[in-house]
Design a protein around this motif. Structure first.
Motif, PDB file in Angstrom:
ATOM      1  N   VAL A  40       3.265  -0.803 -23.557  1.00  0.00           N
ATOM      2  CA  VAL A  40       4.268  -2.075 -23.177  1.00  0.00           C
ATOM      3  C   VAL A  40       4.736  -2.881 -24.262  1.00  0.00           C
ATOM      4  O   VAL A  40       5.721  -3.553 -24.507  1.00  0.00           O
ATOM      5  CB  VAL A  40       3.778  -2.842 -21.912  1.00  0.00           C
ATOM      6  N   GLY A  41       3.907  -2.985 -25.090  1.00  0.00           N
ATOM      7  CA  GLY A  41       4.008  -4.092 -26.435  1.00  0.00           C
ATOM      8  C   GLY A  41       5.280  -3.560 -27.151  1.00  0.00           C
ATOM      9  O   GLY A  41       6.025  -4.160 -27.855  1.00  0.00           O
ATOM     10  N   ARG A  44       8.330  -3.858 -25.493  1.00  0.00           N
ATOM     11  CA  ARG A  44       9.105  -5.313 -25.483  1.00  0.00           C
ATOM     12  C   ARG A  44       9.491  -5.677 -26.795  1.00  0.00           C
ATOM     13  O   ARG A  44      10.276  -6.412 -27.191  1.00  0.00           O
ATOM     14  CB  ARG A  44       7.989  -6.062 -24.932  1.00  0.00           C
ATOM     15  N   TYR A  45       8.732  -5.153 -27.998  1.00  0.00           N
ATOM     16  CA  TYR A  45       9.196  -5.399 -29.205  1.00  0.00           C
ATOM     17  C   TYR A  45      10.504  -4.742 -29.542  1.00  0.00           C
ATOM     18  O   TYR A  45      11.306  -5.241 -30.125  1.00  0.00           O
ATOM     19  CB  TYR A  45       8.242  -4.491 -30.335  1.00  0.00           C
ATOM     20  N   GLU A  47      12.810  -4.017 -27.323  1.00  0.00           N
ATOM     21  CA  GLU A  47      13.687  -4.740 -26.480  1.00  0.00           C
ATOM     22  C   GLU A  47      14.198  -5.992 -27.273  1.00  0.00           C
ATOM     23  O   GLU A  47      15.504  -6.329 -27.321  1.00  0.00           O
ATOM     24  CB  GLU A  47      13.489  -5.075 -24.815  1.00  0.00           C
ATOM     25  N   GLY A  48      13.138  -6.721 -27.735  1.00  0.00           N
ATOM     26  CA  GLY A  48      13.585  -7.964 -28.447  1.00  0.00           C
ATOM     27  C   GLY A  48      14.339  -7.682 -29.744  1.00  0.00           C
ATOM     28  O   GLY A  48      15.251  -8.221 -29.988  1.00  0.00           O
ATOM     29  N   SER A  91      17.131   1.187 -25.140  1.00  0.00           N
ATOM     30  CA  SER A  91      17.410   0.202 -26.189  1.00  0.00           C
ATOM     31  C   SER A  91      17.429   0.752 -27.592  1.00  0.00           C
ATOM     32  O   SER A  91      18.194  -0.012 -28.711  1.00  0.00           O
ATOM     33  CB  SER A  91      16.409  -0.968 -26.248  1.00  0.00           C
ATOM     34  N   GLY A 143       9.341  -9.763 -29.714  1.00  0.00           N
ATOM     35  CA  GLY A 143       8.178  -9.050 -28.710  1.00  0.00           C
ATOM     36  C   GLY A 143       7.465 -10.012 -28.281  1.00  0.00           C
ATOM     37  O   GLY A 143       7.563 -11.349 -28.403  1.00  0.00           O
ATOM     38  N   ASP A 144       6.469  -9.628 -27.458  1.00  0.00           N
ATOM     39  CA  ASP A 144       5.643 -10.437 -26.891  1.00  0.00           C
ATOM     40  C   ASP A 144       4.249 -10.749 -27.766  1.00  0.00           C
ATOM     41  O   ASP A 144       4.125  -9.981 -28.732  1.00  0.00           O
ATOM     42  CB  ASP A 144       5.170 -10.089 -25.348  1.00  0.00           C
TER      43      ASP A 144
END
Length: 163
Positions: A40-41, A44-45, A47-48, A91, A143-144
């Protein structure tokens, strides 16, 4: 929509493919990583990174460079599988395998508008920060928070009780 494998391109082909987005004035973003077991990291990276521009190119470390960076026993998945997993993400526009220890050469070759790095970096710790600055490439930390890592995931799998 292109297949995951169709998104995996050579450097030469990528330079050709980026000509059209450049003509349109699109912002091109370069992200990179090993992506040895997608988590998941990573999602999110990437997508960011995509939110930083219009065309997202992801450079995936080759098997030899993952081994040099992460040590014996890595990568878990071969480069073709890792590239296909990254390419399967909506993405991501293009995937490129690379063997260098960092993406300085790719930054010089591709000249993206943005170089996206994960939150395990700061603006001061990005290995390619001097090259990005010299080329006028904006560095974006995206990212998160770094609460996920492949190393931790693998450690938890190894420690899990086996029936």
């Amino acid at each position: 929509m292109r297949s995951a494998e169709a998104k995996i391109v050579t450097r030469e082909r990528l330079r050709e493919l980026l000509a059209e987005p450049r003509r349109r004035g699109d912002k091109i973003v370069l992200a990179n990583g090993c992506f040895d077991t997608l988590h998941v990291g990573h999602i999110r990276y990437l997508e960011g990174a995509r939110r930083e521009g219009d065309t997202l190119v992801v450079a995936v470390n080759s098997d030899s460079s993952v081994c040099a960076l992460k040590g014996a026993g890595r990568p878990i998945l071969p480069e073709a599988a890792r590239a296909a997993l990254v390419g399967a993400l909506r993405s991501v526009d293009y995937v490129l395998l690379f063997s260098e220890p960092n993406v300085e050469e790719l930054l010089q070759e591709l000249r993206p508008d943005v170089h996206a790095k994960g939150t395990d970096y700061t603006a001061d710790s990005v290995p390619e920060r001097a090259t990005s600055a010299r080329l006028g490439i904006r560095v974006a930390i995206v990212g998160d928070p770094k609460d996920h890592s492949t190393r931790e995931f693998l450690d938890s799998v190894r420690k899990a009780p086996h029936a």
